[in-house]
Design an enzyme around this catalytic site. Sequence first.
Site, PDB file in Angstrom:
ATOM      1  CG  HIS A 122      -0.754   0.092   0.190  1.00 11.07           C
ATOM      2  ND1 HIS A 122      -2.023   0.583   0.351  1.00 11.07           N
ATOM      3  CD2 HIS A 122      -0.384  -0.448   1.388  1.00 11.07           C
ATOM      4  CE1 HIS A 122      -2.420   0.339   1.599  1.00 11.07           C
ATOM      5  NE2 HIS A 122      -1.442  -0.269   2.253  1.00 11.07           N
ATOM      6  CD  GLU A 173      -2.209   0.870  -3.402  1.00 13.00           C
ATOM      7  OE1 GLU A 173      -2.119   2.058  -3.034  1.00 13.00           O
ATOM      8  OE2 GLU A 173      -2.753  -0.022  -2.708  1.00 13.00           O
ATOM      9  NE  ARG A 212      -2.543  -3.705   1.657  1.00 15.06           N
ATOM     10  CZ  ARG A 212      -3.515  -2.800   1.483  1.00 15.06           C
ATOM     11  NH1 ARG A 212      -3.832  -2.395   0.275  1.00 15.06           N
ATOM     12  NH2 ARG A 212      -4.168  -2.312   2.517  1.00 15.06           N
ATOM     13  CG  HIS A 231      -3.786   4.375  -1.069  1.00 18.72           C
ATOM     14  ND1 HIS A 231      -3.360   3.247  -0.426  1.00 18.72           N
ATOM     15  CD2 HIS A 231      -3.562   5.390  -0.197  1.00 18.72           C
ATOM     16  CE1 HIS A 231      -2.902   3.548   0.768  1.00 18.72           C
ATOM     17  NE2 HIS A 231      -3.008   4.855   0.946  1.00 18.72           N
ATOM     18  CD  GLU A 264      -8.117   3.358  -2.686  1.00 15.81           C
ATOM     19  OE1 GLU A 264      -7.383   2.875  -3.564  1.00 15.81           O
ATOM     20  OE2 GLU A 264      -8.135   2.945  -1.519  1.00 15.81           O
TER      21      GLU A 264
END
Length: 309
Positions: free
Chosen positions: A73, A76, A129, A197, A272
């Site tokens: 993405h 990020e 994204r 991510h 994440e």
Amino acid sequence: LTREGGFGWKRYHTLDEIYAWLEYLGKQYPGQVRVVDGGRTYQGRPIKGVVLNFGRQTNGTERSTVFIEGGIHAREWISPATVTYIVNQFLTSEQPEVRRLAESYEWHIFPSFNPDGYVNTHNRNRLWRKTLSVNGFCRGADANRNWGYKWMSGGASNNPCSDTFAGRKAFSEIETRSMAEYIDTVGKKLYAYISFHSYSQLLLFPYGHTKAHLDNYDESLSIGKKTIAALARRYGTKYVTGNVAETIYVASGGSMDWVKAKYRVPIVFTYELRDTGDYGFLLPANQIIPNAEEVLDSLLAMFKEARVT
Ligand code: ING
Ligand code: ZN
């Protein structure tokens, strides 16, 4: 040039800077680093990665390869920054635990799975994204909804203007298709697949299409808990671990689910990274290093815990 080749982790880098640094590593460490091309993007850019091999793997099983995915993405930014930090530590750290981890596996590491998108976040739209393929009036598919396992079975959109557009079909995007082909060349040797991510401070494992506890769920949960405990030790950063569908939301067509289902890779996780929303995708650059330090701590624990074959 410094030891890192004038790169550094005090600011975020452009795609060109990252690629130039990977090429520099290939020249600086010809015996340990091989620069590889995972394929091309929609706009014709290469998807570059490095293979690190220190020539004395001690893992000793059939599964002696680890794959690290960054930047699927575009917005990020902390993801490619963390991945390049890990590459640098594996090459330069003198800490015995880091050396042992680096030298126990062959590493296939790609800082950016979505180079077109990453360039777009630098030049035009910081919060982009998706990929940049043209789909009618809108651009891009979500490269983490486009993989060919349980494609479009929840948490993905068929609207090309949505940020979670899954693509016209599974592997419609050249980026996911070519990286899947690359992963196929190492799939049966994979011991672990780690994807990065942001943001939310979670350590996720398969699956995203269902809340069911499949494959080695119990073992993944137990490794996940020890991994986030190690992550918290340095700066107190709190993560939560669990499968994707139960921990954040149902989401199908992600890369890690495809890898897990196709190759039954024992250790499959998606980080994440920082933070929990204060800055979100716009994480200040002075957090790159502390974030990466705690992540490396956590990886040491993850691979210490992981004793499955
Ligand atoms: N989160 C991931 C996303 O693609 C995820 C969560 C991970 C979904 C793995 C499916 C599989 O939505 C972010 N922040 O992108
Ligand atoms: Zn993401």
